[in-house]
Scaffold this motif. Structure first.
Motif, PDB file in Angstrom:
ATOM      1  N   HIS A  48      29.996  43.034  48.614  1.00 22.30           N
ATOM      2  CA  HIS A  48      30.505  43.107  47.160  1.00 22.30           C
ATOM      3  C   HIS A  48      31.938  42.136  46.942  1.00 22.30           C
ATOM      4  CE1 HIS A  48      30.781  43.317  42.745  1.00 22.30           C
ATOM      5  NE2 HIS A  48      29.616  43.437  42.680  1.00 22.30           N
ATOM      6  N   SER A  49      32.052  41.318  45.891  1.00 22.09           N
ATOM      7  CA  SER A  49      33.322  40.658  45.658  1.00 22.09           C
ATOM      8  C   SER A  49      34.485  41.806  45.577  1.00 22.09           C
ATOM      9  CB  SER A  49      33.401  39.744  44.604  1.00 22.09           C
ATOM     10  OG  SER A  49      32.552  38.678  44.877  1.00 22.09           O
ATOM     11  N   ASN A  50      34.258  42.813  44.635  1.00 27.25           N
ATOM     12  CA  ASN A  50      35.109  44.013  44.489  1.00 27.25           C
ATOM     13  C   ASN A  50      35.476  44.598  45.838  1.00 27.25           C
ATOM     14  OD1 ASN A  50      34.940  43.515  41.956  1.00 27.25           O
ATOM     15  ND2 ASN A  50      33.443  45.282  41.478  1.00 27.25           N
ATOM     16  N   ASP A  51      34.485  44.571  46.819  1.00 30.63           N
ATOM     17  CA  ASP A  51      34.927  45.302  48.163  1.00 30.63           C
ATOM     18  C   ASP A  51      36.142  44.359  49.011  1.00 30.63           C
ATOM     19  OD1 ASP A  51      33.397  47.455  47.784  1.00 30.63           O
ATOM     20  OD2 ASP A  51      31.660  46.392  48.827  1.00 30.63           O
ATOM     21  N   PHE A  52      35.946  42.892  48.620  1.00 31.87           N
ATOM     22  CA  PHE A  52      36.954  42.455  49.284  1.00 31.87           C
ATOM     23  C   PHE A  52      38.286  42.289  48.773  1.00 31.87           C
ATOM     24  CE2 PHE A  52      33.152  39.480  50.221  1.00 31.87           C
ATOM     25  CZ  PHE A  52      33.185  39.437  51.797  1.00 31.87           C
ATOM     26  N   MET A  53      38.209  42.540  47.260  1.00 32.31           N
ATOM     27  CA  MET A  53      39.552  42.534  46.399  1.00 32.31           C
ATOM     28  C   MET A  53      40.140  44.036  46.977  1.00 32.31           C
ATOM     29  SD  MET A  53      39.729  39.812  45.010  1.00 32.31           S
ATOM     30  CE  MET A  53      41.169  40.288  43.950  1.00 32.31           C
ATOM     31  N   ASP A  54      39.412  45.019  47.147  1.00 31.20           N
ATOM     32  CA  ASP A  54      39.841  46.373  47.463  1.00 31.20           C
ATOM     33  C   ASP A  54      40.702  46.292  48.799  1.00 31.20           C
ATOM     34  OD1 ASP A  54      39.178  47.029  44.882  1.00 31.20           O
ATOM     35  OD2 ASP A  54      37.467  48.120  45.625  1.00 31.20           O
ATOM     36  N   GLN A  55      39.806  45.727  49.944  1.00 23.71           N
ATOM     37  CA  GLN A  55      40.269  45.723  51.362  1.00 23.71           C
ATOM     38  C   GLN A  55      41.084  44.853  51.685  1.00 23.71           C
ATOM     39  OE1 GLN A  55      37.234  47.240  54.186  1.00 23.71           O
ATOM     40  NE2 GLN A  55      35.880  47.857  52.458  1.00 23.71           N
ATOM     41  N   VAL A  56      41.049  43.465  51.199  1.00 24.14           N
ATOM     42  CA  VAL A  56      41.610  42.372  51.828  1.00 24.14           C
ATOM     43  C   VAL A  56      43.046  42.040  50.939  1.00 24.14           C
ATOM     44  CG1 VAL A  56      41.500  39.871  52.351  1.00 24.14           C
ATOM     45  CG2 VAL A  56      39.717  41.342  52.897  1.00 24.14           C
ATOM     46  N   TRP A  57      42.633  42.182  49.683  1.00 26.85           N
ATOM     47  CA  TRP A  57      43.896  41.819  48.520  1.00 26.85           C
ATOM     48  C   TRP A  57      44.384  43.075  48.065  1.00 26.85           C
ATOM     49  CZ3 TRP A  57      40.091  38.402  49.744  1.00 26.85           C
ATOM     50  CH2 TRP A  57      40.468  37.003  50.088  1.00 26.85           C
ATOM     51  N   HIS A  58      44.478  44.255  48.776  1.00 28.01           N
ATOM     52  CA  HIS A  58      44.848  45.334  47.886  1.00 28.01           C
ATOM     53  C   HIS A  58      46.435  45.623  48.105  1.00 28.01           C
ATOM     54  CE1 HIS A  58      46.292  47.020  51.887  1.00 28.01           C
ATOM     55  NE2 HIS A  58      45.071  46.444  52.356  1.00 28.01           N
ATOM     56  N   ASP A  59      47.094  44.658  48.785  1.00 26.32           N
ATOM     57  CA  ASP A  59      48.594  44.812  48.961  1.00 26.32           C
ATOM     58  C   ASP A  59      49.194  43.588  47.890  1.00 26.32           C
ATOM     59  OD1 ASP A  59      47.409  42.439  50.490  1.00 26.32           O
ATOM     60  OD2 ASP A  59      49.065  42.278  51.768  1.00 26.32           O
ATOM     61  N   LYS A  60      48.531  42.860  47.379  1.00 28.97           N
ATOM     62  CA  LYS A  60      49.029  41.870  46.628  1.00 28.97           C
ATOM     63  C   LYS A  60      47.956  41.562  45.597  1.00 28.97           C
ATOM     64  CE  LYS A  60      50.538  36.988  46.734  1.00 28.97           C
ATOM     65  NZ  LYS A  60      50.798  35.685  47.603  1.00 28.97           N
ATOM     66  N   VAL A  89      26.381  33.387  53.458  1.00 29.59           N
ATOM     67  CA  VAL A  89      25.451  33.088  52.231  1.00 29.59           C
ATOM     68  C   VAL A  89      26.021  33.410  50.834  1.00 29.59           C
ATOM     69  CG1 VAL A  89      23.285  33.530  51.441  1.00 29.59           C
ATOM     70  CG2 VAL A  89      23.457  33.047  53.793  1.00 29.59           C
ATOM     71  N   THR A  90      26.025  32.877  49.799  1.00 26.52           N
ATOM     72  CA  THR A  90      26.597  33.146  48.861  1.00 26.52           C
ATOM     73  C   THR A  90      25.622  33.749  47.921  1.00 26.52           C
ATOM     74  OG1 THR A  90      28.246  31.247  48.587  1.00 26.52           O
ATOM     75  CG2 THR A  90      27.575  32.498  46.501  1.00 26.52           C
ATOM     76  N   VAL A  91      25.769  35.146  47.351  1.00 28.41           N
ATOM     77  CA  VAL A  91      24.876  35.857  46.589  1.00 28.41           C
ATOM     78  C   VAL A  91      25.331  35.646  45.164  1.00 28.41           C
ATOM     79  CG1 VAL A  91      23.595  38.001  46.239  1.00 28.41           C
ATOM     80  CG2 VAL A  91      24.320  37.346  48.661  1.00 28.41           C
ATOM     81  N   HIS A  92      24.601  34.894  44.425  1.00 27.71           N
ATOM     82  CA  HIS A  92      25.105  34.674  43.036  1.00 27.71           C
ATOM     83  C   HIS A  92      25.560  35.956  42.415  1.00 27.71           C
ATOM     84  CE1 HIS A  92      25.872  32.230  39.849  1.00 27.71           C
ATOM     85  NE2 HIS A  92      25.334  32.716  38.946  1.00 27.71           N
ATOM     86  N   LYS A  93      26.891  35.869  41.891  1.00 25.09           N
ATOM     87  CA  LYS A  93      27.391  37.088  41.098  1.00 25.09           C
ATOM     88  C   LYS A  93      27.568  38.281  41.667  1.00 25.09           C
ATOM     89  CE  LYS A  93      26.292  34.925  36.649  1.00 25.09           C
ATOM     90  NZ  LYS A  93      25.700  35.160  35.339  1.00 25.09           N
ATOM     91  N   VAL A  94      27.499  38.339  42.848  1.00 24.07           N
ATOM     92  CA  VAL A  94      27.521  39.630  43.546  1.00 24.07           C
ATOM     93  C   VAL A  94      28.456  39.367  44.660  1.00 24.07           C
ATOM     94  CG1 VAL A  94      26.306  41.415  45.105  1.00 24.07           C
ATOM     95  CG2 VAL A  94      24.971  40.147  43.169  1.00 24.07           C
ATOM     96  N   GLY A  95      28.460  38.724  45.714  1.00 23.92           N
ATOM     97  CA  GLY A  95      29.174  38.494  46.818  1.00 23.92           C
ATOM     98  C   GLY A  95      28.815  37.808  47.818  1.00 23.92           C
ATOM     99  N   TYR A  96      29.033  37.919  49.169  1.00 24.77           N
ATOM    100  CA  TYR A  96      28.693  37.181  50.183  1.00 24.77           C
ATOM    101  C   TYR A  96      28.109  37.902  51.226  1.00 24.77           C
ATOM    102  CZ  TYR A  96      31.739  33.843  47.769  1.00 24.77           C
ATOM    103  OH  TYR A  96      32.229  33.133  46.629  1.00 24.77           O
ATOM    104  N   ARG A  97      27.170  37.188  52.027  1.00 30.18           N
ATOM    105  CA  ARG A  97      26.465  37.765  53.252  1.00 30.18           C
ATOM    106  C   ARG A  97      26.624  36.910  54.467  1.00 30.18           C
ATOM    107  NH1 ARG A  97      21.589  37.907  51.289  1.00 30.18           N
ATOM    108  NH2 ARG A  97      20.809  35.893  52.164  1.00 30.18           N
ATOM    109  N   PHE A  98      26.868  37.644  55.739  1.00 29.63           N
ATOM    110  CA  PHE A  98      27.046  36.768  56.927  1.00 29.63           C
ATOM    111  C   PHE A  98      25.707  36.989  57.709  1.00 29.63           C
ATOM    112  CE2 PHE A  98      28.006  35.978  61.327  1.00 29.63           C
ATOM    113  CZ  PHE A  98      28.977  35.204  61.244  1.00 29.63           C
ATOM    114  N   GLU A  99      25.189  35.776  58.143  1.00 26.60           N
ATOM    115  CA  GLU A  99      23.927  35.731  58.949  1.00 26.60           C
ATOM    116  C   GLU A  99      24.222  35.017  60.302  1.00 26.60           C
ATOM    117  OE1 GLU A  99      20.710  33.948  56.408  1.00 26.60           O
ATOM    118  OE2 GLU A  99      20.758  35.615  55.128  1.00 26.60           O
TER     119      GLU A  99
END
Length: 312
Positions: A48-60, A89-99
């Motif tokens: 989920h996009s929120n998870d990216f924000m929490d873990q990758v951009w938590h410092d900024k 893979v882009t999952v519309h309005k949710v996030g991204y998936r690696f295949e």
């Protein structure tokens, strides 16, 4: 998770946050590598996009637009490294998936770099089989000829015959020349700086042979890049380049070829026996081609775009 993963010819090191293609470091920022790490950790599952924000951009504090921007940089990096599949893979309005890319046997090409226990077991089994074979040969020869044979010599011969026979080819064009009007100019200061940067990029590569055309700019580029290898460049002529003889000459070696924008793509295509790479722009000095031929004769290649930092 394991600190290192392989995606075809690309190696991802999550400890040092470095991504390399055939041993050459790719240009990618830390945030994008962290995004890739999260995707691989959850391979096959949507992050989920929120998870990216929490873990990758938590410092900024950042806007959500930083996520698709990082994904775009990763996709561009994979494409430039020669991977045509869209791994993200882009999952519309949710996030991204690696295949992971799937090979002919439907097994993933993304694997941990080693399995020490399995590897050690196989090594011991091979050693036991080898020693058993040597003992049998020893007894047979002793019975038939009354002479003993040296198991050390037999072992040495077997080891020699089983050595890896991988051929690695790096191909670059000459760097910027000083005078566009001269027939045979030397390198400009910018060209010298770029050649020194290529030397830095390839600093961990030891060349067995270096090949260049007869032009001053090519010879100068070759000498600057391969100065640590103490190898004198050999001349080749693109118009009479014999692929078969060349491949036989360099078999099992690591070599560097310095060419020209109007000859390199055709040379690479001939070496891999495939029309894969398009013509090169006369203004482009950032492309590195790599070709690997393994001991089974299987060929892989890539075209890497590596920008020289302005401060280099």
């Amino acid at each position: 998770m394991n600190p290192t993963y392989n995606i075809k010819h690309i190696k991802v090191d999550f400890t040092d946050h470095i991504i390399t293609s055939n041993g050459v470091e790719l240009s990618i920022d830390l945030k994008a590598v962290m995004v890739l790490q999260m995707l691989i950790e959850h391979e096959g599952t949507t992050v989920h996009s929120n998870d990216f924000m929490d873990q990758v951009w938590h410092d900024k504090p950042s806007s959500p637009e930083v996520i698709p921007a990082a994904i775009a940089r990763l996709r561009k990096m994979f494409k430039q490294a020669g991977i045509s599949e869209d791994l993200i893979v882009t999952v519309h309005k949710v996030g991204y998936r690696f295949e992971a890319p799937i090979d002919a046997n439907n097994t993933t090409n993304i694997t941990p770099p080693d399995n020490k226990s399995t590897h050690k077991t196989l090594v011991w089994l091979l050693l036991i089989a080898l020693l058993g074979s040597l003992a049998f040969i020893y007894q047979q020869n002793r019975q038939e000829t009354g002479k003993s044979i040296s198991s050390a010599n037999q072992t040495s011969k077997i080891i020699e015959e089983s050595k890896s026979n991988v051929t690695q080819i790096y191909i670059l064009r000459h760097t910027e020349k000083a005078d566009e009007t001269s027939e045979n100019p030397v390198l400009s200061p910018a060209g010298i700086a770029r050649a020194k940067y290529w030397k830095k990029v390839l600093q961990h590569t030891s060349f067995d042979q270096v090949f260049t055309t007869e032009f001053k700019r090519n010879i100068q580029t070759a000498n600057l890049i391969a100065s640590n290898s103490s190898v004198k460049p050999e001349m080749y002529y693109p118009m009479s380049f014999d692929v078969v003889n060349f491949m036989n000459q360099i078999k099992g070696q690591t070599v560097l070829i310095i060419g020209h924008s109007n000859t390199i793509p055709d040379m690479v295509n001939r070496l891999i026996n495939e029309t894969k790479y398009p013509p090169m722009s006369h203004q482009n000095y950032n492309i590195l081609y790599t070709i690997t031929i393994n001991e089974n004769g299987e060929t892989s290649s890539s075209m890497l775009h590596i920008e020289m930092p302005e401060t280099t």
